[in-house]
Write an enzyme that holds these catalytic residues in place. Sequence first.
Site, mmCIF file in Angstrom:
data_model
loop_
_atom_site.group_PDB
_atom_site.id
_atom_site.type_symbol
_atom_site.label_atom_id
_atom_site.label_comp_id
_atom_site.label_asym_id
_atom_site.label_seq_id
_atom_site.Cartn_x
_atom_site.Cartn_y
_atom_site.Cartn_z
ATOM 1 N N TYR A 150 0.937 -1.121 0.026
ATOM 2 C CA TYR A 150 0.238 -0.136 -0.078
ATOM 3 C C TYR A 150 0.853 1.267 0.109
ATOM 4 C CZ TYR A 150 -3.550 3.504 1.601
ATOM 5 O OH TYR A 150 -4.313 4.674 1.793
ATOM 6 N N ASP A 245 9.252 2.682 0.311
ATOM 7 C CA ASP A 245 8.065 3.468 1.049
ATOM 8 C C ASP A 245 8.283 3.022 2.605
ATOM 9 O OD1 ASP A 245 5.937 4.466 1.917
ATOM 10 O OD2 ASP A 245 4.403 3.581 0.719
ATOM 11 N N LYS A 273 3.735 9.176 9.175
ATOM 12 C CA LYS A 273 3.207 8.435 10.435
ATOM 13 C C LYS A 273 4.331 9.221 11.581
ATOM 14 C CE LYS A 273 0.531 4.981 8.301
ATOM 15 N NZ LYS A 273 0.594 4.357 7.276
HETATM 16 C C1 LIG Z 1 0.224 4.826 5.873
HETATM 17 C C2 LIG Z 1 0.675 4.669 4.560
HETATM 18 C C3 LIG Z 1 0.780 5.420 3.385
HETATM 19 C C4 LIG Z 1 -0.042 6.760 3.341
HETATM 20 O O1 LIG Z 1 0.043 7.644 4.283
HETATM 21 P P1 LIG Z 1 -1.053 8.444 4.660
HETATM 22 O O2 LIG Z 1 -0.321 9.511 5.665
HETATM 23 O O3 LIG Z 1 -2.355 7.627 5.264
HETATM 24 O O4 LIG Z 1 -1.516 9.409 3.494
HETATM 25 C C5 LIG Z 1 1.792 5.127 2.564
HETATM 26 N N1 LIG Z 1 2.504 4.158 2.440
HETATM 27 C C6 LIG Z 1 2.601 3.456 3.506
HETATM 28 C C7 LIG Z 1 3.733 2.267 3.578
HETATM 29 C C8 LIG Z 1 1.721 3.378 4.677
HETATM 30 O O5 LIG Z 1 1.756 2.582 5.566
#
Ligand SMILES: *Cc1c(COP(=O)(O)O)cnc(C)c1O
Length: 437
Positions: A150, A245, A273
């Site tokens: 994701y 990511d 985060k």
């Molecule tokens: C949470 C997450 C996102 C998206 O971040 P948001 O602040 O919710 O837009 C993208 N990549 C990874 C791996 C994530 O865990």
Amino acid sequence: MDFINRIPRQKSEALFAKAKTLFPGGVNSPVRAFKSVTGAPLFIKKGDGSRIWDEDDNEYIDFCGSWGPLILGHNNEAVRNAIVETVGQGTSFGTPTKYGVEIGELLINNHRYLEKIRFVSSGTEAVMSAIRLARGYTGKSKILKFEGCYHGHVDSLMVKAGSGLVTFGVSTSAGVPQSFAEETIVLPLNDLQGFIDLMSQQSDEIAAVIIEPIPANNGLLLQDYNYLAWLRKVCDEHNVLLIFDEVISGFRISFEGASGHYSIQPDLITFGKIIGGGMPVGAYGGRADIMAMIAPDGPVYQAGTLSANPVTLSAGIATIKQLLQEGFYETLEAKTQKVVDAMESYFDEKGYDISMPHIGSIFWICFTKDRVFTADQIDPKGMDKFKIIHHELLQRGIYLGPSGYEVGFISAAHTDDDLEIFVTHLKAAIDLAYKPV
Ligand SMILES: *Cc1c(COP(=O)(O)O)cnc(C)c1O
């Protein structure tokens, strides 16, 4: 232990009924809706340390941690004080501030793969910007991603993605034009032959390979070091950028995230985060020569009215300083290991076909003992068991994210007592899910 929380959740239910008239599904982010578990979502009014309280005054030990940011637990004193102090001077100026310099130095001086960084306001925005940058830098347009990873709700990456998409069984979002999706190539994780074939055929069209080096949005699909190191090598051989990511793994697995944990240098890294200390945040960074392509230095445009907001950065700085303290990650990992050891030996004792994959302070309840590398190895039937477990844990004052595809997080605020209580109730909830009918 009969610590069972049976206070009704009437206020949450009433608020949810009203919220449904105001927001799609009653929520402002889909997984919050409890659709794949039972009942109304909890409306939380307060958090402190390892605990949260709902509007009906039920208390829970929290293992969701706002989906990852709260590595220090709720309402951390230093973070709160930093926010209060900064907000006393105003909330946003649309100018650079000293907080930017401070957090930039803290990050770059302590992360071997970060040469330049830019702040944005969410993880999604960080990924979207890194992808644009990779395309601008290489002059190529396709992106290769992996099934189950994701990367936020970026149009072209919501193809076979995890998190809410997998929870609701859609995997690919409506509203993404076919022409956008065509720019995205999707491969299963851990498929070496598929990867090498694609790279040999199409690398002159592929700008970047993007991966969650620790895929944690579709279960916890831990990959082998050799696979990740090999991806790095093949990308180099084909002049394709590698983007890690690390929105979820960054500052969670170690200060240098998965990149540092595996000692693999990606060309670009995305964050979010944890670095916002609980405030909305995102960032991307990496090689200075690539980052030099971003406006105003270069031709890749990327901007943000509230980017690097001083209140957010203050919360981030106060968080990072605690993460940099000697032994921080070792202590957190040891706590997690204790929970996992206790649970794994219980599964063995009872003969349950469950395991608890984990890394650093991330854990996942996996309804098989087989090692799960790919999204399609997850049996959706396990989610029926998760539903029972989730419901029972709520009754017992334990809060997990409301989907069996999501991972749990242990924070620095969890005490040994909290973790013992968790283990006791988790055992009981799993017994219930495995009780013969
Ligand atoms: C949470 C997450 C996102 C998206 O971040 P948001 O602040 O919710 O837009 C993208 N990549 C990874 C791996 C994530 O865990």
